[in-house]
Motif scaffolding. Structure first.
Motif, PDB file in Angstrom:
ATOM      1  N   SER A   1       2.363  16.313 -13.861  1.00 35.59           N
ATOM      2  CA  SER A   1       3.157  16.218 -15.081  1.00 35.59           C
ATOM      3  C   SER A   1       3.985  14.942 -15.106  1.00 35.59           C
ATOM      4  N   LEU A   2       4.601  14.617 -13.960  1.00 38.16           N
ATOM      5  CA  LEU A   2       5.457  13.437 -13.893  1.00 38.16           C
ATOM      6  C   LEU A   2       4.657  12.145 -13.962  1.00 38.16           C
ATOM      7  N   TYR A   3       3.788  11.919 -12.975  1.00 39.94           N
ATOM      8  CA  TYR A   3       3.106  10.637 -12.858  1.00 39.94           C
ATOM      9  C   TYR A   3       2.078  10.409 -13.964  1.00 39.94           C
ATOM     10  N   GLY A   4       1.534  11.501 -14.467  1.00 37.58           N
ATOM     11  CA  GLY A   4       0.527  11.365 -15.522  1.00 37.58           C
ATOM     12  C   GLY A   4       1.103  10.910 -16.847  1.00 37.58           C
TER      13      GLY A   4
ATOM     14  N   LEU B   1      -2.748   2.589  -9.813  1.00 35.19           N
ATOM     15  CA  LEU B   1      -1.886   3.141 -10.853  1.00 35.19           C
ATOM     16  C   LEU B   1      -2.285   4.570 -11.242  1.00 35.19           C
ATOM     17  N   GLU B   2      -3.438   5.002 -10.763  1.00 35.87           N
ATOM     18  CA  GLU B   2      -3.893   6.368 -11.046  1.00 35.87           C
ATOM     19  C   GLU B   2      -3.926   7.210  -9.773  1.00 35.87           C
ATOM     20  N   MET B   3      -3.019   6.886  -8.850  1.00 32.51           N
ATOM     21  CA  MET B   3      -2.999   7.587  -7.568  1.00 32.51           C
ATOM     22  C   MET B   3      -2.747   9.082  -7.733  1.00 32.51           C
ATOM     23  N   TYR B   4      -2.083   9.474  -8.829  1.00 29.93           N
ATOM     24  CA  TYR B   4      -1.764  10.885  -9.041  1.00 29.93           C
ATOM     25  C   TYR B   4      -3.012  11.749  -9.237  1.00 29.93           C
ATOM     26  N   LYS B   5      -4.151  11.115  -9.498  1.00 31.59           N
ATOM     27  CA  LYS B   5      -5.387  11.879  -9.658  1.00 31.59           C
ATOM     28  C   LYS B   5      -5.849  12.496  -8.336  1.00 31.59           C
TER      29      LYS B   5
ATOM     30  N   GLU C   1       3.271   2.452 -17.857  1.00 31.67           N
ATOM     31  CA  GLU C   1       2.587   1.618 -16.868  1.00 31.67           C
ATOM     32  C   GLU C   1       3.557   0.768 -16.066  1.00 31.67           C
ATOM     33  N   GLU C   2       4.593   0.258 -16.709  1.00 34.07           N
ATOM     34  CA  GLU C   2       5.549  -0.598 -16.007  1.00 34.07           C
ATOM     35  C   GLU C   2       6.274   0.175 -14.910  1.00 34.07           C
ATOM     36  N   VAL C   3       6.590   1.426 -15.170  1.00 33.64           N
ATOM     37  CA  VAL C   3       7.241   2.264 -14.164  1.00 33.64           C
ATOM     38  C   VAL C   3       6.280   2.537 -13.011  1.00 33.64           C
ATOM     39  N   MET C   4       5.021   2.797 -13.337  1.00 33.31           N
ATOM     40  CA  MET C   4       4.014   3.038 -12.300  1.00 33.31           C
ATOM     41  C   MET C   4       3.838   1.801 -11.425  1.00 33.31           C
TER      42      MET C   4
ATOM     43  N   ILE D   1       6.570   1.651  -8.912  1.00 30.89           N
ATOM     44  CA  ILE D   1       6.375   2.645  -7.855  1.00 30.89           C
ATOM     45  C   ILE D   1       5.366   2.146  -6.825  1.00 30.89           C
ATOM     46  N   VAL D   2       4.212   1.648  -7.287  1.00 26.40           N
ATOM     47  CA  VAL D   2       3.183   1.226  -6.331  1.00 26.40           C
ATOM     48  C   VAL D   2       3.604  -0.033  -5.585  1.00 26.40           C
ATOM     49  N   HIS D   3       4.397  -0.897  -6.224  1.00 24.42           N
ATOM     50  CA  HIS D   3       4.914  -2.067  -5.508  1.00 24.42           C
ATOM     51  C   HIS D   3       5.874  -1.641  -4.399  1.00 24.42           C
ATOM     52  N   PHE D   4       6.723  -0.690  -4.694  1.00 19.62           N
ATOM     53  CA  PHE D   4       7.666  -0.192  -3.696  1.00 19.62           C
ATOM     54  C   PHE D   4       6.917   0.410  -2.503  1.00 19.62           C
TER      55      PHE D   4
END
Length: 208
Positions: free
Chosen positions: A121-124, A88-92, A128-131, A134-137
Motif C-alpha cells: 500500500s505504501l510503496y506502490g 524503483l519497483e522493489m516493492y513487487k 517517483e521522486e520519493v522512491m 529511498i533507493v539512493h539512501f
C-alpha cells in the motif's frame, strides 16, 4: 590474494579511496560472489532490498565505460566495476520477502501479512521522486558495506558518483524501473591513496 581479517575500527581507518590500480589483476568470481553475498545483509527501508548490481569485468566494456564515467582512469585499470543500481519497483518482491521471513521463523504469519499489506500500500503509491530518494539512501548503506568488506578481503575500492547516468542506462539497457546510482571500482592498489582530513567533531555535532 591473501585475505586479512581486521577489526571494524581498523577497517574504517584503513579503507581509503584508491584511484591507482594494478592492471590485469583478476579477482576470482568466488571472491566477488562472497563479497556481494555478505554485503546484502545491509539494512534497507522496510527490508525491500532495492539494490541491484552489474559487475563489469570485461576489459573492453570497462574501456567503453570510461568516457561515460568522466574519463576516470580507475574505471579501466581496476579489476572490476560494481555498478550499484536502485530498483524503483522493489516493492513487487514484498510477498516473497515477508513470506520467506515467516517460513524461516523470523516473524509470525500475522505480522508477515501485515507487513505485506502495508508495504504494498505504501510503496506502490509513492511518487517517483520519493522512491528515488529511498533507493539512493539504501544504496548508500550497502555501498559502504561493500567497501568495508572488500578491504577486509584485501582489496581496495573507490566510489564514483560522477558519471553520466543517462548514458550508462542506455549502454547497459537498464529497464525503466532500474536507475544507476554509484560505481565502485575494486582491485589491488598500485599506489597508496591520498590522506584526507576531517572537520572537527565539535563543528558538526550538536548534543541536546
Amino acid at each position: 590474494m591473501q585475505k586479512t581479517h581486521t577489526t571494524i575500527d581498523q577497517l574504517i581507518h584503513e579503507r581509503k579511496s584508491v584511484r591507482k590500480y594494478k592492471e590485469n589483476v583478476v579477482i576470482p568470481h568466488e571472491d566477488l560472489q562472497t563479497l556481494l553475498q555478505k554485503a546484502i545483509t545491509a539494512p534497507s527501508s522496510s527490508n525491500m532490498q532495492p539494490w541491484r548490481f552489474i559487475v563489469i569485468e570485461d576489459h573492453q566494456v570497462k574501456k567503453e565505460l570510461r568516457p561515460i564515467a568522466n574519463n576516470q582512469e580507475q574505471v579501466e585499470t581496476s579489476s572490476a566495476i560494481i555498478a550499484v543500481l536502485g530498483d524503483l519497483e522493489m516493492y513487487k518482491n514484498t510477498e516473497k520477502i515477508y513470506n520467506t521471513n515467516f517460513e524461516k521463523g523470523y516473524m509470525s504469519r500475522e505480522i508477515a501479512n501485515f507487513m505485506i499489506e502495508s508495504s504494498l500500500s505504501l510503496y506502490g503509491n509513492l511518487p517517483e521522486e520519493v522512491m528515488k530518494n529511498i533507493v539512493h539512501f539504501d544504496a548508500g548503506l550497502i555501498s559502504m558495506q561493500i567497501m568495508l568488506l572488500a578491504k577486509d578481503m584485501g582489496y581496495d575500492t573507490v566510489p564514483m558518483g560522477g558519471f553520466d547516468k543517462v548514458k550508462f542506462a542506455e549502454k547497459f539497457n537498464l529497464p525503466q524501473n532500474e536507475i544507476p546510482i554509484l560505481l565502485i571500482a575494486i582491485g589491488e592498489a598500485a599506489a597508496p591513496a591520498y590522506g584526507s582530513s576531517r572537520l572537527p567533531l565539535e563543528q558538526i555535532v550538536r548534543y541536546i
